[in-house]
Design a protein around this motif. Sequence first.
Motif, short mmCIF file in Angstrom:
data_model
loop_
_atom_site.label_atom_id
_atom_site.label_comp_id
_atom_site.label_asym_id
_atom_site.label_seq_id
_atom_site.Cartn_x
_atom_site.Cartn_y
_atom_site.Cartn_z
N SER A 8 1.19 3.09 5.48
CA SER A 8 1.77 2.14 6.42
C SER A 8 2.19 0.88 5.66
O SER A 8 1.63 0.56 4.61
CB SER A 8 0.79 1.78 7.54
OG SER A 8 -0.20 0.89 7.08
N VAL A 9 3.18 0.20 6.21
CA VAL A 9 3.67 -1.03 5.62
C VAL A 9 3.72 -2.10 6.70
O VAL A 9 4.00 -1.82 7.86
CB VAL A 9 5.07 -0.85 4.99
CG1 VAL A 9 4.99 -0.01 3.73
CG2 VAL A 9 6.05 -0.20 5.97
N GLY A 10 3.40 -3.32 6.31
CA GLY A 10 3.46 -4.45 7.23
C GLY A 10 4.02 -5.66 6.52
O GLY A 10 3.87 -5.79 5.30
N GLY A 11 4.68 -6.53 7.27
CA GLY A 11 5.30 -7.70 6.68
C GLY A 11 4.77 -9.00 7.24
O GLY A 11 4.68 -9.17 8.45
N ILE A 12 4.41 -9.91 6.34
CA ILE A 12 3.98 -11.25 6.73
C ILE A 12 5.18 -12.17 6.58
O ILE A 12 5.77 -12.28 5.50
CB ILE A 12 2.84 -11.77 5.84
CG1 ILE A 12 1.61 -10.88 5.95
CG2 ILE A 12 2.50 -13.21 6.18
CD1 ILE A 12 0.50 -11.25 5.00
N CYS A 60 15.67 -7.91 6.82
CA CYS A 60 14.70 -8.72 6.09
C CYS A 60 14.82 -8.47 4.60
O CYS A 60 15.41 -7.49 4.16
CB CYS A 60 13.27 -8.41 6.56
SG CYS A 60 12.65 -6.82 6.00
N ARG A 61 14.26 -9.39 3.84
CA ARG A 61 14.12 -9.22 2.39
C ARG A 61 12.64 -9.03 2.13
O ARG A 61 11.81 -9.86 2.57
CB ARG A 61 14.63 -10.45 1.64
CG ARG A 61 14.60 -10.28 0.12
CD ARG A 61 15.01 -11.52 -0.61
NE ARG A 61 13.97 -12.55 -0.60
CZ ARG A 61 12.83 -12.48 -1.30
NH1 ARG A 61 12.56 -11.45 -2.04
NH2 ARG A 61 11.95 -13.46 -1.24
N LEU A 83 -0.13 -1.13 3.05
CA LEU A 83 0.48 -2.08 2.14
C LEU A 83 1.01 -3.27 2.93
O LEU A 83 1.73 -3.08 3.91
CB LEU A 83 1.63 -1.43 1.38
CG LEU A 83 1.33 -0.10 0.67
CD1 LEU A 83 2.60 0.49 0.08
CD2 LEU A 83 0.27 -0.30 -0.40
N THR A 84 0.67 -4.47 2.50
CA THR A 84 1.12 -5.67 3.20
C THR A 84 1.94 -6.52 2.23
O THR A 84 1.45 -6.89 1.16
CB THR A 84 -0.08 -6.48 3.73
OG1 THR A 84 -0.87 -5.62 4.55
CG2 THR A 84 0.38 -7.67 4.54
N PHE A 85 3.16 -6.82 2.62
CA PHE A 85 4.12 -7.58 1.82
C PHE A 85 4.46 -8.89 2.50
O PHE A 85 4.42 -8.99 3.72
CB PHE A 85 5.44 -6.80 1.69
CG PHE A 85 5.36 -5.51 0.94
CD1 PHE A 85 5.67 -5.45 -0.41
CD2 PHE A 85 5.00 -4.34 1.59
CE1 PHE A 85 5.63 -4.25 -1.10
CE2 PHE A 85 4.95 -3.13 0.91
CZ PHE A 85 5.26 -3.08 -0.44
N PHE A 86 4.88 -9.88 1.71
CA PHE A 86 5.57 -11.02 2.28
C PHE A 86 7.00 -10.58 2.56
O PHE A 86 7.58 -9.83 1.76
CB PHE A 86 5.58 -12.21 1.32
CG PHE A 86 4.32 -13.03 1.32
CD1 PHE A 86 3.48 -13.09 2.41
CD2 PHE A 86 3.99 -13.77 0.21
CE1 PHE A 86 2.33 -13.85 2.41
CE2 PHE A 86 2.84 -14.55 0.20
CZ PHE A 86 2.02 -14.59 1.30
N VAL A 87 7.56 -11.01 3.67
CA VAL A 87 8.96 -10.72 3.99
C VAL A 87 9.66 -11.99 4.42
O VAL A 87 9.05 -12.90 4.98
CB VAL A 87 9.11 -9.63 5.09
CG1 VAL A 87 8.58 -8.30 4.62
CG2 VAL A 87 8.47 -10.05 6.38
N GLU A 88 10.95 -12.04 4.16
CA GLU A 88 11.81 -13.12 4.63
C GLU A 88 12.74 -12.51 5.67
O GLU A 88 13.49 -11.59 5.36
CB GLU A 88 12.59 -13.70 3.46
CG GLU A 88 13.43 -14.90 3.80
CD GLU A 88 14.13 -15.45 2.57
OE1 GLU A 88 15.29 -15.84 2.71
OE2 GLU A 88 13.51 -15.46 1.48
N LEU A 89 12.66 -13.02 6.88
CA LEU A 89 13.45 -12.48 7.97
C LEU A 89 14.80 -13.16 8.07
O LEU A 89 14.93 -14.35 7.78
CB LEU A 89 12.70 -12.64 9.30
CG LEU A 89 11.30 -12.01 9.37
CD1 LEU A 89 10.67 -12.32 10.72
CD2 LEU A 89 11.38 -10.51 9.13
N ALA A 90 15.81 -12.40 8.53
CA ALA A 90 17.16 -12.95 8.71
C ALA A 90 17.20 -13.92 9.89
O ALA A 90 18.09 -14.75 9.96
CB ALA A 90 18.16 -11.81 8.93
#
Length: 159
Positions: A8-12, A60-61, A83-90
């Motif tokens: 699984s993947v998640g974005g902060i 997102c990036r 897996l938890t990533f930082f993300v930048e949303l549009a």
Amino acid sequence: MTNRKKVSVGGISFDDKGRILLVNPSYKERWDLPGGILEVGEDPVTGLRREIREELGIECRVGELRAVDYGASDWEGAEIIMLTFFVELAARTPQDFDFTDGEITEVAFHDPVEALALVTPRMSDRLRVALRMASGGEHGILVRRPLDPLADVWESAHR
């Protein structure tokens, strides 16, 4: 025996006030990070982009990987790597999101400490590591739980 392991993947993501974006899924009791389960043959970055597009209707990036967690059994009985990533949303405000597919009922930004109380204990552990509010363990990002009997056996054997 087949390998029933999932990833699984998640974005902060943060708003300009430092609050974390959480989604309220219709199929779970607690708030969560945007994200989900990877499809067969899908890499984590592509999968997280797809999940955010599906859940929030935006691009997102995907940035830095901040936490890795393991569960021996998820809600369907499969092993899971999270897996938890930082993300930048549009988009930066909930009004800009399109979550009309019924999977997500609400989207809101929450103060990090408040967010820890809104998510599951396992997600709270990952958020603490990702936000550097807790040590990530000997590998830097692995979440270690005190109730992990294999970790205790490993440590006692290697002292």
